[in-house]
Write an enzyme that holds these catalytic residues in place. Structure first.
Site, PDB file in Angstrom:
ATOM      1  N   VAL A 199      -7.206   4.221  10.841  1.00 35.70           N
ATOM      2  CA  VAL A 199      -6.027   4.444  10.013  1.00 35.70           C
ATOM      3  C   VAL A 199      -6.395   4.921   8.610  1.00 35.70           C
ATOM      4  O   VAL A 199      -7.541   4.837   8.188  1.00 35.70           O
ATOM      5  CB  VAL A 199      -5.152   3.170   9.925  1.00 35.70           C
ATOM      6  CG1 VAL A 199      -4.698   2.751  11.311  1.00 35.70           C
ATOM      7  CG2 VAL A 199      -5.933   2.026   9.266  1.00 35.70           C
ATOM      8  N   GLU A 200      -5.375   5.413   7.879  1.00 38.84           N
ATOM      9  CA  GLU A 200      -5.523   5.946   6.522  1.00 38.84           C
ATOM     10  C   GLU A 200      -6.595   7.019   6.441  1.00 38.84           C
ATOM     11  O   GLU A 200      -7.375   7.073   5.493  1.00 38.84           O
ATOM     12  CB  GLU A 200      -5.784   4.817   5.507  1.00 38.84           C
ATOM     13  CG  GLU A 200      -4.566   3.946   5.252  1.00 38.84           C
ATOM     14  CD  GLU A 200      -4.703   3.047   4.035  1.00 38.84           C
ATOM     15  OE1 GLU A 200      -5.698   3.178   3.305  1.00 38.84           O
ATOM     16  OE2 GLU A 200      -3.808   2.212   3.831  1.00 38.84           O
ATOM     17  N   GLY A 201      -6.647   7.864   7.433  1.00 39.28           N
ATOM     18  CA  GLY A 201      -7.652   8.921   7.491  1.00 39.28           C
ATOM     19  C   GLY A 201      -8.822   8.462   8.329  1.00 39.28           C
ATOM     20  O   GLY A 201      -9.637   7.653   7.877  1.00 39.28           O
ATOM     21  N   SER A 255       0.853  -1.179   0.000  1.00 34.85           N
ATOM     22  CA  SER A 255       0.000   0.000   0.000  1.00 34.85           C
ATOM     23  C   SER A 255       0.890   1.230   0.000  1.00 34.85           C
ATOM     24  O   SER A 255       1.997   1.210  -0.540  1.00 34.85           O
ATOM     25  CB  SER A 255      -0.926  -0.027   1.216  1.00 34.85           C
ATOM     26  OG  SER A 255      -1.835   1.044   1.196  1.00 34.85           O
TER      27      SER A 255
END
Length: 834
Positions: free
Chosen positions: A507-509, A217
């Site tokens: 996570v990831e925003g 990713s």
């Protein structure tokens, strides 16, 4: 009566011209015709021409104004130029980071939904699930083998770490290099293949999938592949692909979480010594946390803000956010101890450094990419966020369906399987809907990324929607399992998902941010056909060029807005009966029409929202959150309709599609109602309500009869249940907790005829069922069942007892783990205080 006829004619003309985006001169002609019709007296048989005085003038005024505005020069000077000046004066400047975020990625089917008139050909053109023979072999071979190696209890409890055997296997078999091209030693898999591999592993262990997910990713591998220098590609990519390097990417810090652009991690361009020579480089100081794979990493990707006080790079003093690669053993790099996110076992922890000197060519992409870090991150995130978490959230939902449908069919209360109880059926059907919808959206989004798209808006809504839906599915599965779910141990197959759900949410925003600030707020600019062009033109330093662009964009925008306002009113008034639908979808045509109708409503409200709130949109996060929800429902339903066609219209799945469509449209309706009822500009509410709800709120959630039909579709082994839980790991090993469920379900159903005979004998008093009595042998002796049936029922009873059993421990087995954990945590706090 004449007045009513005139109004109906006027309304019909208005709707027709608006929906067809008629040019201004045609509006002027239509207005003149209506003025003539009204004044002439033709409607009521009393010719009076011309009408005298002020009334006559007012009747012709719209035609005169529209006629004048149809002249481009007049329209430009009278309307566009003043509007351009006003917009330039009041529009807040789009920051560099905002502009890079907006320009990163591509626009996908979300633009069709923002348009109000989705092109179904574009939806059908997205490929169905396609894997190469090599990708399929990897999914069926090494991925299946890896899943079979995993002991979830050992990973998350006994070791609280990923076993070295697992690490060795994923490195040796190339799992860490799925997105790295074959040219550089990786597998070069498509996004669809990566999604399915990650999903299958996630269905077995959320911890293990994390160590595979992160290198594939947002991180060094992808960044080097896309932006690295040739030297960086040739050196690092083969090592990353083979697992010789374990990467992490350090973005989040104590003061910069979701707002990563405010990071305080800085570097200064200077000269220093490296390898015995004086070289141009960067002196770095940083403090990062929550870094997944950090404690295990050998290669640290680092995001920081770069300054160049002496302008040695020729880019000014504030160069901007920059990305660099630093070996973990480089002098001055500190790899911290581990965080414990939700008790998870995957490695995650802080790292930091102070006055660490690195050569300038350690910047990813070299010196020329200094200051381009934010754009690089946003472009990678546009694609990566669409794959990693949606794949694991989707497989999680499918696993919840697989195990819960089996358990609900096996477990009995009050003499019948709990799956037949309406109270259990309700959450079970929610799980079915989630599994179907998530998989539909996952497959379509992965297909978009596989063909080269980077759908930034779709990736944002996919991340927050799939993980939120998984949270509900896990809670529903826990509720159905009851006490069986809350007692942890080797036989508990729900706890790992329950523990990890908050991690995916965060996570990831974080979902709160992604929903309220990114999906609609950025989507309105990125996916709207004209809005961003208007913003760019208003901020163009060349005023004449900006005005020319603004003129074209605003003219088209006005026509677009009128089309959606009239289209929304018309289609909501007619119930979507005349909305567009593909020719070849048979049963599903009604849902395509309803989707087109809803898209008109969304586009109208979205357009009005941006026009009236403007720069204040960011502060109206309840409004933008509801608009994001509405957009998400439209996208998810589009994916559901496409999945049904791609799957070949399987028998019985039409009921699931109908259930998902009814519930999705109802949620869409409630989101839109929430926007309208709470819209800050109160004067706009009646207009919005008239166009979107002219006959009130008409959508209703799926009825109970439909839900019951859907539930029965998955409660027995077979093709339907396998299709709805496809691409996850399914065990048939009775010594595996989930394998025990599968075997027991099949045997329970096979034993039902014998069980019915035995139950009748018990009700009739022929056989008694108490502890200490072998009622199977008694029933066989009395001729109620055969000896073979007695053996069959006895085996099933033993299997069912194992399925519903919970683990228990000697207190000494538990104390060392918890006591040791508490001691270490206290020690860490003491060190921090010192």
């Amino acid at each position: 009566m004449a007045a009513v006829v005139f109004l109906l004619i006027s309304l019909g003309i208005f709707l027709g011209l608006g929906m067809r985006r008629a040019p201004m001169w045609l509006w002027a002609v239509a207005a003149a015709g209506l003025a003539f019709l009204w004044q002439s007296g033709l409607l009521y048989g009393d010719l009076q021409w011309p009408a005298p005085g002020i009334l006559g003038f007012l009747a012709w005024l719209p035609a005169i104004v529209l006629g004048l505005l149809s002249v481009p020069a007049i329209r430009r000077s009278a309307v566009v130029e003043p509007a351009y000046g006003m917009v330039r004066g009041i529009l807040p400047k789009v920051s560099d980071t905002e502009a890079q975020a907006l320009e990163a990625g591509t626009v996908g089917f979300d633009a069709e939904l923002f348009s109000g008139t989705p092109d179904w050909n574009k939806l059908q053109a997205v490929p169905a699930i396609q894997l190469s023979p090599e990708e399929q072999a990897f999914l069926d071979g090494p991925t299946q083998e890896l899943c079979g190696m995993i002991n979830d209890w050992q990973v998350r409890h006994t070791n609280r770490d990923i076993p070295e055997a697992i690490w060795d296997f994923v490195k040796t078999n190339g799992f860490l290099g799925m997105l790295i091209s074959k040219e550089h030693g990786g597998l070069g898999f498509s996004a669809q293949a990566q999604s399915l591999v990650l999903g299958k592993i996630a269905s077995r262990s959320p911890d293990v999938v994390t160590i595979v997910m992160v290198p594939n990713s947002l991180g060094p591998g992808e960044l080097i592949e896309k932006y690295g220098t040739d030297a960086q590609k040739h050196h690092f990519l083969p090592r990353l692909a083979k697992g010789l390097e374990v990467p992490c990417f350090s973005l989040t810090g104590p003061t910069s979480g979701s707002d990563a652009a405010t990071m305080r991690d800085i570097g200064y361009v200077t000269k220093g010594s490296y390898g015995g020579k004086e070289v141009l480089g960067i002196r770095l100081s940083w403090d990062k946390r929550y870094i997944t794979l950090g404690p295990k990493a050998t290669l640290v990707g680092l995001a920081f803000r770069l300054f160049d006080p002496e302008n040695l790079l020729g880019k000014g003093e504030d160069v901007g956010i920059t990305l660099a690669l630093i070996p973990a053993d480089h002098p001055g790099v500190n790899i911290g101890r581990r965080h414990l996110p939700s008790g998870a076992a995957f490695p995650n922890g802080p790292n930091w450094g102070k006055d660490v000197f690195i050569p300038i060519d350690w910047i990813i992409g070299g010196e020329k990419m200094a200051g381009a870090g934010w754009r690089m991150l946003m472009e990678c995130l546009s694609a990566g966020r669409a794959i990693s978490l949606p794949s694991s959230a989707t497989s999680g939902a499918k696993m919840m369906l697989r195990v819960t449908s089996a358990y609900a069919r096996i477990r009995k209360q009050f003499g019948l399987p709990v799956s037949r109880m309406e109270g259990v059926e309700e959450p079970l059907v929610r799980i079915i809907e989630t599994a179907y919808v998530n998989e539909a959206a996952r497959a379509m989004t992965a297909a978009m990324v596989s063909r080269g798209e980077k759908p930034s808006v779709i990736s944002a809504l996919m991340k927050y929607q799939t993980t939120e839906k998984l949270r509900r599915a896990v809670n529903d599965a826990m509720d159905i399992h009851g006490g069986r779910a809350i007692c942890d141990g080797p036989s508990n197959y729900l706890q790992s998902a329950y523990q990890m759900v908050p991690v995916g949410i965060t996570v990831e925003g974080a979902n709160i941010l992604t929903r309220t600030l990114i999906t609609f707020a950025q989507g309105a600019l990125r996916s709207h056909p004209y809005l961003y062009k208007e913003v760019q033109s208003a901020q163009d330093t060349d005023k004449k060029r900006g005005l020319d662009t603004f003129y074209d964009a605003l003219s088209a925008h006005v026509s677009f807005s009128l089309s959606n306002a009239t289209g929304a009113f018309f289609h909501n008034l007619t119930g979507g009966a005349l909305a567009s639908s593909p020719d070849n979808v048979q049963l599903m045509s009604q849902w395509y029409r309803q989707l087109a109708r809803a898209s008109r409503s969304f586009a109208f409200v979205a357009d009005l929202t941006v026009a009236l709130l403007g720069g204040g949109l960011k502060t109206r996060q309840k409004i933008t959150g509801r608009m994001a929800d509405a957009l998400s429902e439209l996208y998810m339903l589009s994916c559901v309709l496409k999945r049904y066609e791609d799957d070949g219209r399987p028998q019985g799945d039409d009921a699931i599609v109908e259930l998902a469509a009814r519930n999705g449209l109802h949620r869409f309706q409630e989101a839109m109602a929430g926007v309208i009822d709470n819209f800050p500009v109160t004067a706009a509410r009646p207009l919005m309500r008239a166009a979107v709800f002219p006959l009130g709120k008409r959508y209703r959630p799926a009825p109970d009869t439909l839900a019951r039909k859907v539930a029965r579709h998955v409660l027995e082994p077979g093709e339907a249940r396998d299709r709805l839980t496809r691409h996850i790991f399914v065990s048939k090993n009775v010594n595996d907790p989930t394998g025990l469920l599968e075997v027991t379900l099949e045997k329970v159903i096979a034993a039902e005829p014998a069980e019915k005979k035995l139950e009748k004998a018990i009700r009739d008093g022929i056989v008694r069922r108490y502890h200490g009595i072998d009622w199977f042998a008694d029933a066989a002796q009395k001729g109620v069942i055969s000896e073979a049936e007695a053996a069959q029922l006895k085996e099933v009873e033993g299997l069912v007892a194992r399925v519903i059993a919970v683990d228990h421990f000697d207190p000494a087995e538990l104390k060392p783990n918890y006591a040791g954990l508490g001691h270490n945590a206290r020690a860490a706090n003491t060190l921090a205080a010192e």
